[in-house]
Design a protein around this motif. Structure first.
Motif, short mmCIF file in Angstrom:
data_model
loop_
_atom_site.label_atom_id
_atom_site.label_comp_id
_atom_site.label_asym_id
_atom_site.label_seq_id
_atom_site.Cartn_x
_atom_site.Cartn_y
_atom_site.Cartn_z
N PRO A 225 35.76 50.67 39.82
CA PRO A 225 35.99 51.83 38.95
C PRO A 225 37.46 52.27 38.92
CG PRO A 225 34.78 52.45 40.94
CD PRO A 225 34.85 50.96 40.94
N ALA A 226 38.24 51.84 39.89
CA ALA A 226 39.66 52.20 39.89
C ALA A 226 40.50 51.24 39.05
CB ALA A 226 40.19 52.24 41.33
N LEU A 227 39.84 50.32 38.32
CA LEU A 227 40.57 49.42 37.44
C LEU A 227 40.16 49.71 35.99
CD1 LEU A 227 42.54 47.04 37.19
CD2 LEU A 227 40.63 45.48 37.59
N ASP A 228 41.13 50.05 35.19
CA ASP A 228 40.91 50.41 33.78
C ASP A 228 40.01 49.37 33.09
OD1 ASP A 228 42.28 52.12 31.41
OD2 ASP A 228 41.97 50.03 30.79
N SER A 229 39.02 49.82 32.34
CA SER A 229 38.02 48.88 31.80
C SER A 229 38.62 47.91 30.77
CB SER A 229 36.82 49.63 31.22
OG SER A 229 37.28 50.53 30.24
N SER A 230 39.63 48.34 30.03
CA SER A 230 40.22 47.38 29.08
C SER A 230 41.01 46.31 29.84
CB SER A 230 41.10 48.09 28.05
OG SER A 230 42.27 48.60 28.66
N VAL A 231 41.59 46.69 30.98
CA VAL A 231 42.29 45.71 31.81
C VAL A 231 41.27 44.72 32.39
CG1 VAL A 231 43.73 45.39 33.86
CG2 VAL A 231 44.16 47.32 32.33
N VAL A 232 40.11 45.23 32.81
CA VAL A 232 39.06 44.35 33.34
C VAL A 232 38.70 43.29 32.29
CG1 VAL A 232 36.63 44.23 34.03
CG2 VAL A 232 38.08 46.07 34.91
N GLN A 233 38.51 43.73 31.05
CA GLN A 233 38.15 42.77 29.99
C GLN A 233 39.21 41.69 29.82
OE1 GLN A 233 35.14 42.54 29.02
NE2 GLN A 233 34.80 44.42 30.19
N LYS A 234 40.47 42.11 29.80
CA LYS A 234 41.56 41.13 29.62
C LYS A 234 41.60 40.16 30.80
CE LYS A 234 44.77 44.10 27.19
NZ LYS A 234 45.69 45.14 27.62
N LEU A 235 41.45 40.69 32.00
CA LEU A 235 41.54 39.83 33.18
C LEU A 235 40.38 38.85 33.25
CD1 LEU A 235 42.78 42.41 35.87
CD2 LEU A 235 44.10 40.55 34.82
N LYS A 236 39.21 39.28 32.78
CA LYS A 236 38.04 38.38 32.82
C LYS A 236 38.27 37.13 31.97
CE LYS A 236 34.07 41.33 33.90
NZ LYS A 236 32.95 42.09 33.31
N SER A 237 39.10 37.26 30.93
CA SER A 237 39.33 36.08 30.10
C SER A 237 40.23 35.06 30.81
CB SER A 237 39.91 36.48 28.73
OG SER A 237 41.20 37.00 28.90
N VAL A 238 41.12 35.53 31.67
CA VAL A 238 41.96 34.59 32.44
C VAL A 238 41.25 34.15 33.72
CG1 VAL A 238 44.27 34.21 33.39
CG2 VAL A 238 43.94 35.95 31.64
N CYS A 239 40.43 35.02 34.24
CA CYS A 239 39.76 34.76 35.52
C CYS A 239 38.26 34.84 35.35
CB CYS A 239 40.18 35.79 36.57
SG CYS A 239 41.94 36.01 36.81
N PRO A 240 37.64 33.89 34.61
CA PRO A 240 36.19 33.94 34.47
C PRO A 240 35.50 33.77 35.82
CG PRO A 240 37.08 31.90 33.55
CD PRO A 240 38.24 32.76 33.91
N ASN A 241 34.24 34.21 35.85
CA ASN A 241 33.49 34.24 37.11
C ASN A 241 33.02 32.85 37.53
OD1 ASN A 241 32.27 35.26 39.31
ND2 ASN A 241 30.57 36.25 38.25
N GLN A 242 33.97 31.98 37.81
CA GLN A 242 33.64 30.64 38.30
C GLN A 242 34.79 30.18 39.19
OE1 GLN A 242 33.03 29.67 34.23
NE2 GLN A 242 34.91 28.47 34.06
N ASP A 243 34.46 29.36 40.19
CA ASP A 243 35.45 29.03 41.21
C ASP A 243 36.70 28.35 40.65
OD1 ASP A 243 33.85 30.13 43.06
OD2 ASP A 243 33.06 28.25 43.88
N ASP A 244 36.53 27.59 39.57
CA ASP A 244 37.70 26.84 39.11
C ASP A 244 38.76 27.73 38.47
OD1 ASP A 244 36.62 27.37 36.66
OD2 ASP A 244 36.27 25.26 36.11
N SER A 245 38.51 29.03 38.39
CA SER A 245 39.56 29.91 37.88
C SER A 245 40.37 30.54 39.01
CB SER A 245 38.96 31.02 37.01
OG SER A 245 38.38 32.04 37.82
N ASP A 246 40.00 30.24 40.24
CA ASP A 246 40.62 30.93 41.39
C ASP A 246 42.14 30.83 41.45
OD1 ASP A 246 38.34 32.03 42.30
OD2 ASP A 246 38.14 30.75 44.09
N THR A 247 42.70 29.72 40.99
CA THR A 247 44.15 29.55 41.13
C THR A 247 44.90 29.91 39.85
OG1 THR A 247 43.97 27.22 40.55
CG2 THR A 247 43.94 27.76 42.90
N ASN A 248 44.17 30.37 38.82
CA ASN A 248 44.88 30.83 37.61
C ASN A 248 45.76 32.02 37.96
OD1 ASN A 248 43.37 28.89 36.37
ND2 ASN A 248 42.12 30.29 35.13
#
Ligand code: HEM
Ligand code: NAG
Ligand code: NAG
Ligand code: NAG
Ligand code: NAG
Length: 333
Positions: A225-248
């Motif tokens: 909740p301390a992370l702005d929701s529009s920032v969360v959306q943007k970050l999810k596109s670079v860091c999808p919920n899968q292990d192979d995004s860990d080093t992006n």
């Protein structure tokens, strides 16, 4: 009665005594000095600055990487160049400890500057002094403050083990109180913590260092909740919920990753800090008021950052006959 009056000569000896105390304190090292290589390596300052300039012109992120390399050198058993040592059969390199491995960068830049320095003044300048100057120059090239650097550090003859690195370096996953305790144990106060955290106004972090905030914060199944929701959306596109995004990679200050400014603090005020540990500076009034001050007075951030970097560069230094002047930063002589 008379002997209880403080006479002028007593006053000056008290002042002298206090002065001695000041200069013998570990933070104001009396053994480092501003002109250490003036006679023995007069071109040092120019060689380092030029090496840093070339490295950044090839790779802008290198400014951030050199700054962090210096932090990780100094914060683990002092500024002794130990992070630069490669692993051998007799010790595990500090650079391979978890917080450093596949994360800290810039070793090749220090090697190349060192080889130029060795050509000009063989066996004279320590690797850790080169790194200290390089970190300062990197900040200046990125648009940040200049501060004077004292020299005369010598290189350590040992590297710290995994536990030493993990226990001393702050982690983005621990509470701010724990991070502050690590800094306090080395003579820093909470103002230093806030100012130095401003280093995250340049450079990048891997998704693995903040991903839980996007998908499953504290086991809630929801974003932080301390992370702005529009920032969360943007970050999810670079860091999808899968292990192979860990080093992006994502900019620590998304608004200007290569510009040393106060953008880091502006993000925090807007709930847009990338690391949980960075955003935590807003959860505590004692640090939040400094963050707000740095938003309104960028020059006060620059001044404090330089002063705190000076302290960082004085941690646990080896001087005099201690340690050695390595000829190759990756190996003991
Ligand atoms: C206060 C506690 C701190 C924590 C928890 C922390 C944590 C981190 C983490 C997790 C990263 C990303 C690493 C990666 O993903 O590979 C990072 C990057 C960075 N840190 Fe910190 N850090 C702290 C303090 C500092 C300080 C004091 C400095 C320098 C004075 C600094 C300079 C940097 C820089 C410049 C980067 C970007 C490096 C690059 O792009 O190569 N950090 N930090
Ligand atoms: C330039 O930067 C890239 C990484 O961005 C690196 O692989 C390469 O070695 C660098 N070249 C020089 C000459 O420093
Ligand atoms: C924070 O410090 C406390 C006290 O030293 C320790 O018990 C706790 O495990 C630490 N928390 C984390 C997440 O490191
Ligand atoms: C916070 O973000 C808004 C836009 O979302 C911006 O107008 C404002 O200036 C930001 N606040 C600070 C302190 O930078
Ligand atoms: C911090 O400040 C907020 C609002 O300014 C206030 O509600 C809160 O009680 C303060 N907390 C502490 C511990 O001072």
């Amino acid at each position: 009665m008379e002997q209880f009056l403080i006479k002028p000569f007593m006053f000056s000896s008290i002042a002298l005594f206090l002065l001695c105390l000041l200069f013998s304190s570990p933070l104001v090292s009396s053994q480092l000095d501003y002109r250490h290589y003036d006679k023995t390596c007069p071109n040092l300052i120019r060689i380092v600055r030029n090496g840093v300039r070339l490295a950044i012109s090839n790779d802008t992120r290198m400014a951030a990487s050199l700054l962090r390399l210096h932090f990780h050198d100094c914060f683990v058993n002092g500024c002794d160049g130990s992070i630069l040592l490669d692993e051998t059969s007799s010790f595990k390199g500090e650079k391979n400890a978890v917080p450093n491995k596949n994360s800290v960068r810039g070793y090749e830049v220090i090697d190349s500057i060192k080889s130029e320095v060795e050509k000009a003044c063989p066996s004279t300048v320590s690797c850790t002094d080169i790194l200290t100057l390089a970190a300062r120059d990197a900040v200046v090239f990125a648009g940040g403050p200049f501060w004077n650097v004292q020299l005369g550090r010598r290189d350590g003859r040992t590297a710290s083990d995994e536990d030493g690195v993990v226990n001393q370096l702050p982690s983005p996953f621990e509470p701010l109180a724990n991070i502050t305790a690590k800094f306090t144990s080395k003579g820093f106060d909470s103002k230093d913590v806030v100012a130095l955290s401003g280093a995250h106004t340049i450079g990048f972090a891997q998704c693995s260092t903040f991903k839980k905030r996007l998908f499953n914060f504290d086991g809630s199944g929801n974003p932080d909740p301390a992370l702005d929701s529009s920032v969360v959306q943007k970050l999810k596109s670079v860091c999808p919920n899968q292990d192979d995004s860990d080093t992006n990679l994502v900019g620590l200050d998304a608004s200007s990753s290569s510009k040393f400014d106060n953008g880091f603090f502006r993000n925090l005020v807007n709930n847009s800090g990338l690391l949980q540990s960075d955003q935590a500076l807003m959860a505590d009034n004692s640090t939040a008021f400094m963050v707000r001050r740095y938003v309104y007075y960028p020059s006060s951030f620059f001044r404090d950052f330089g002063a705190s970097m000076f302290k960082l560069g004085s941690l646990g230094v080896l001087t005099g006959q201690d340690g050695e002047i390595r000829t190759n930063c990756r190996a003991l002589n």
